[in-house]
Write a protein that holds these residues in place. Structure first.
Motif, PDB file in Angstrom:
ATOM      1  N   ASP A  57       0.851  -1.306  -0.085  1.00  0.00           N
ATOM      2  CA  ASP A  57       0.189   0.054  -0.070  1.00  0.00           C
ATOM      3  C   ASP A  57       0.843   1.402   0.060  1.00  0.00           C
ATOM      4  OD1 ASP A  57       0.992   0.238   2.651  1.00  0.00           O
ATOM      5  OD2 ASP A  57      -0.901  -0.291   3.489  1.00  0.00           O
ATOM      6  N   GLU A  58       0.365   2.379   0.247  1.00  0.00           N
ATOM      7  CA  GLU A  58       1.206   3.463   0.226  1.00  0.00           C
ATOM      8  C   GLU A  58       2.239   3.597   1.266  1.00  0.00           C
ATOM      9  OE1 GLU A  58      -2.179   4.162   3.166  1.00  0.00           O
ATOM     10  OE2 GLU A  58      -2.083   3.641   1.080  1.00  0.00           O
ATOM     11  N   ASN A  59       2.117   2.534   2.383  1.00  0.00           N
ATOM     12  CA  ASN A  59       3.359   2.644   3.416  1.00  0.00           C
ATOM     13  C   ASN A  59       4.053   1.372   3.225  1.00  0.00           C
ATOM     14  OD1 ASN A  59       2.830   5.039   4.692  1.00  0.00           O
ATOM     15  ND2 ASN A  59       1.483   4.093   6.088  1.00  0.00           N
ATOM     16  N   LEU A  60       3.984   0.659   2.030  1.00  0.00           N
ATOM     17  CA  LEU A  60       4.824  -0.688   1.770  1.00  0.00           C
ATOM     18  C   LEU A  60       4.992  -0.548   0.309  1.00  0.00           C
ATOM     19  CD1 LEU A  60       6.579  -3.022   2.522  1.00  0.00           C
ATOM     20  CD2 LEU A  60       4.542  -4.359   2.625  1.00  0.00           C
ATOM     21  N   VAL A  61       5.967  -0.082  -0.017  1.00  0.00           N
ATOM     22  CA  VAL A  61       6.338  -0.212  -1.646  1.00  0.00           C
ATOM     23  C   VAL A  61       7.582  -1.000  -1.902  1.00  0.00           C
ATOM     24  CG1 VAL A  61       6.957   1.523  -3.451  1.00  0.00           C
ATOM     25  CG2 VAL A  61       5.608   2.337  -1.333  1.00  0.00           C
ATOM     26  N   LEU A  62       7.054  -1.795  -2.787  1.00  0.00           N
ATOM     27  CA  LEU A  62       8.288  -2.676  -3.366  1.00  0.00           C
ATOM     28  C   LEU A  62       8.475  -2.158  -4.741  1.00  0.00           C
ATOM     29  CD1 LEU A  62       6.892  -6.129  -2.056  1.00  0.00           C
ATOM     30  CD2 LEU A  62       8.831  -4.681  -1.189  1.00  0.00           C
ATOM     31  N   LYS A  63       9.771  -1.887  -5.222  1.00  0.00           N
ATOM     32  CA  LYS A  63      10.129  -1.624  -6.383  1.00  0.00           C
ATOM     33  C   LYS A  63      11.354  -2.233  -7.035  1.00  0.00           C
ATOM     34  CE  LYS A  63      10.302   2.668  -7.425  1.00  0.00           C
ATOM     35  NZ  LYS A  63       9.292   3.021  -8.373  1.00  0.00           N
ATOM     36  N   GLN A  64      11.135  -2.785  -8.080  1.00  0.00           N
ATOM     37  CA  GLN A  64      12.192  -3.693  -8.927  1.00  0.00           C
ATOM     38  C   GLN A  64      12.885  -2.302  -9.621  1.00  0.00           C
ATOM     39  OE1 GLN A  64      11.676  -6.727 -11.661  1.00  0.00           O
ATOM     40  NE2 GLN A  64      13.687  -6.919 -12.326  1.00  0.00           N
ATOM     41  N   CYS A  65      14.153  -2.148  -9.176  1.00  0.00           N
ATOM     42  CA  CYS A  65      14.947  -0.786  -9.694  1.00  0.00           C
ATOM     43  C   CYS A  65      16.235  -1.180  -9.250  1.00  0.00           C
ATOM     44  CB  CYS A  65      14.269   0.460  -9.582  1.00  0.00           C
ATOM     45  SG  CYS A  65      14.249   1.015  -7.878  1.00  0.00           S
ATOM     46  N   SER A  66      17.317  -0.375  -9.715  1.00  0.00           N
ATOM     47  CA  SER A  66      18.808  -0.197  -9.088  1.00  0.00           C
ATOM     48  C   SER A  66      18.652   1.085  -7.908  1.00  0.00           C
ATOM     49  CB  SER A  66      19.731   0.474 -10.098  1.00  0.00           C
ATOM     50  OG  SER A  66      20.957   0.783  -9.404  1.00  0.00           O
ATOM     51  N   HIS A  67      19.577   0.523  -6.879  1.00  0.00           N
ATOM     52  CA  HIS A  67      19.452   1.399  -5.766  1.00  0.00           C
ATOM     53  C   HIS A  67      20.359   2.647  -5.949  1.00  0.00           C
ATOM     54  CE1 HIS A  67      23.464  -0.931  -4.543  1.00  0.00           C
ATOM     55  NE2 HIS A  67      23.650   0.106  -5.094  1.00  0.00           N
ATOM     56  N   GLU A  68      20.768   2.857  -7.490  1.00  0.00           N
ATOM     57  CA  GLU A  68      21.697   3.863  -7.927  1.00  0.00           C
ATOM     58  C   GLU A  68      21.112   5.364  -7.604  1.00  0.00           C
ATOM     59  OE1 GLU A  68      23.856   5.427 -11.995  1.00  0.00           O
ATOM     60  OE2 GLU A  68      23.039   3.339 -12.033  1.00  0.00           O
ATOM     61  N   THR A  69      19.784   5.658  -7.760  1.00  0.00           N
ATOM     62  CA  THR A  69      19.226   6.816  -6.916  1.00  0.00           C
ATOM     63  C   THR A  69      17.973   6.522  -6.455  1.00  0.00           C
ATOM     64  OG1 THR A  69      17.880   7.321  -9.181  1.00  0.00           O
ATOM     65  CG2 THR A  69      20.421   7.889  -8.961  1.00  0.00           C
ATOM     66  N   PHE A  70      17.553   7.530  -5.621  1.00  0.00           N
ATOM     67  CA  PHE A  70      16.165   7.356  -5.064  1.00  0.00           C
ATOM     68  C   PHE A  70      15.364   8.438  -5.659  1.00  0.00           C
ATOM     69  CE2 PHE A  70      18.968   5.854  -1.058  1.00  0.00           C
ATOM     70  CZ  PHE A  70      18.604   4.538  -1.666  1.00  0.00           C
ATOM     71  N   ASP A  71      15.032   8.371  -6.967  1.00  0.00           N
ATOM     72  CA  ASP A  71      14.308   9.470  -7.632  1.00  0.00           C
ATOM     73  C   ASP A  71      12.952   9.439  -7.287  1.00  0.00           C
ATOM     74  OD1 ASP A  71      16.482  10.636  -9.042  1.00  0.00           O
ATOM     75  OD2 ASP A  71      16.277   9.496 -10.878  1.00  0.00           O
ATOM     76  N   LEU A  93      28.102   4.006  -4.670  1.00  0.00           N
ATOM     77  CA  LEU A  93      28.420   5.455  -4.486  1.00  0.00           C
ATOM     78  C   LEU A  93      27.654   6.492  -4.686  1.00  0.00           C
ATOM     79  CD1 LEU A  93      32.600   5.371  -5.253  1.00  0.00           C
ATOM     80  CD2 LEU A  93      31.132   5.250  -2.882  1.00  0.00           C
ATOM     81  N   LYS A  94      26.864   6.035  -6.038  1.00  0.00           N
ATOM     82  CA  LYS A  94      25.807   7.139  -6.694  1.00  0.00           C
ATOM     83  C   LYS A  94      24.738   7.044  -5.606  1.00  0.00           C
ATOM     84  CE  LYS A  94      27.433   7.270 -11.300  1.00  0.00           C
ATOM     85  NZ  LYS A  94      26.714   6.479 -12.655  1.00  0.00           N
ATOM     86  N   SER A  95      24.280   6.014  -5.100  1.00  0.00           N
ATOM     87  CA  SER A  95      23.256   5.622  -4.296  1.00  0.00           C
ATOM     88  C   SER A  95      23.398   6.248  -3.016  1.00  0.00           C
ATOM     89  CB  SER A  95      23.014   3.928  -4.097  1.00  0.00           C
ATOM     90  OG  SER A  95      21.900   3.844  -3.235  1.00  0.00           O
ATOM     91  N   LEU A  96      24.763   6.106  -2.498  1.00  0.00           N
ATOM     92  CA  LEU A  96      24.887   6.416  -1.194  1.00  0.00           C
ATOM     93  C   LEU A  96      24.911   8.238  -1.169  1.00  0.00           C
ATOM     94  CD1 LEU A  96      27.774   4.882   0.363  1.00  0.00           C
ATOM     95  CD2 LEU A  96      25.514   5.184   1.522  1.00  0.00           C
ATOM     96  N   ASN A  97      25.147   8.834  -2.362  1.00  0.00           N
ATOM     97  CA  ASN A  97      24.994  10.270  -2.377  1.00  0.00           C
ATOM     98  C   ASN A  97      23.547  10.782  -2.313  1.00  0.00           C
ATOM     99  OD1 ASN A  97      27.690  11.573  -2.368  1.00  0.00           O
ATOM    100  ND2 ASN A  97      28.024  10.508  -4.350  1.00  0.00           N
ATOM    101  N   SER A  98      22.845   9.878  -2.978  1.00  0.00           N
ATOM    102  CA  SER A  98      21.523  10.008  -3.129  1.00  0.00           C
ATOM    103  C   SER A  98      20.511   9.846  -1.703  1.00  0.00           C
ATOM    104  CB  SER A  98      20.557   9.156  -4.123  1.00  0.00           C
ATOM    105  OG  SER A  98      19.371   9.481  -4.382  1.00  0.00           O
ATOM    106  N   ALA A  99      21.147   8.809  -1.075  1.00  0.00           N
ATOM    107  CA  ALA A  99      20.869   8.409   0.165  1.00  0.00           C
ATOM    108  C   ALA A  99      20.945   9.515   1.330  1.00  0.00           C
ATOM    109  CB  ALA A  99      21.477   7.208   0.668  1.00  0.00           C
ATOM    110  N   MET A 100      22.214  10.077   1.120  1.00  0.00           N
ATOM    111  CA  MET A 100      22.467  11.403   2.227  1.00  0.00           C
ATOM    112  C   MET A 100      21.949  12.461   1.813  1.00  0.00           C
ATOM    113  SD  MET A 100      26.566  10.820   2.668  1.00  0.00           S
ATOM    114  CE  MET A 100      27.082  10.466   1.138  1.00  0.00           C
ATOM    115  N   TYR A 101      21.720  12.736   0.538  1.00  0.00           N
ATOM    116  CA  TYR A 101      20.521  13.901   0.269  1.00  0.00           C
ATOM    117  C   TYR A 101      19.216  13.926   0.756  1.00  0.00           C
ATOM    118  CZ  TYR A 101      17.513  16.934  -2.492  1.00  0.00           C
ATOM    119  OH  TYR A 101      16.747  18.064  -2.879  1.00  0.00           O
TER     120      TYR A 101
END
Length: 189
Positions: free
Chosen positions: A74-88, A120-128
């Motif tokens: 639901d809106e509080n449980l989101v499963l996504k098949q994608c790279s962790h590269e960015t959290f767009d 590393l790209k993912s961590l930059n997105s995560a820290m943002y």
């Protein structure tokens, strides 16, 4: 159960104290779903969990485990098949907690592994997206070729984060054989 024994137990001891109902969290490499289930149980139905993985098998395993334990998407449980590269997918949303298990899917195709450049790209997105006081846990399985290389780059990157913005703790079992996994915890000040 051993109190420590491995980095997964150590992460759960610390996270258990930190996680609260209603928090927003990301399992950036959901694998077989064990961390996603632990996180969802801690943040309850009121908290939002994003569980992502590049592999469909991982998403399906996670979905099945969560459903078996009473958690439907639901809106509080989101499963996504994608790279962790960015959290767009977060847009401007901030999160309280993010976990990475770097390496390969347990009992899966060992040729599909995380890579330091996308991590590393993912961590930059995560820290943002990480709230002040938020935590990032990075469990690094370095006992294979790509994992060893990922460890070198991650260690350098994390050691050079601004001390005025982040605290970084590295935990490792120094008496275990066969290159045991280690863990970094990053806290945004």
């Amino acid at each position: 159960m051993k109190y420590l024994g491995n980095v997964v137990n150590a992460y759960k001891i610390i996270a258990n104290d930190y996680l609260k109902p209603g928090m927003t969290v990301i399992d950036a490499t959901c694998g077989n779903g064990n961390d996603a289930l632990f996180l969802k149980q801690k943040i309850t139905h009121s908290g939002r969990l994003y569980a992502i993985d590049i592999q469909n098998d991982a998403i399906e395993s996670t979905r099945a485990l969560l459903k078996t334990n009473g958690y439907d998407e639901d809106e509080n449980l989101v499963l996504k098949q994608c790279s962790h590269e960015t959290f767009d997918f977060l847009k401007s949303e901030e999160v309280d907690f993010i976990i990475y298990n770097l390496g390969y899917l347990p009992k899966g195709d060992k040729s599909i592994v995380t890579h330091f450049d996308t991590t590393l790209k993912s961590l930059n997105s995560a820290m943002y997206h990480l709230k002040h006081g938020g935590l990032i846990f990075i469990l690094c399985y370095r006992g294979h070729e790509e994992g060893a290389e990922e460890f070198i780059h991650m260690n350098s990157f994390l050691a050079n984060l601004s001390q005025s913005e982040f605290d970084v703790l590295k935990m490792a079992f120094t008496n275990q054989k066969n290159t045991p996994p280690l863990m970094w915890i990053v806290e945004r000040k």
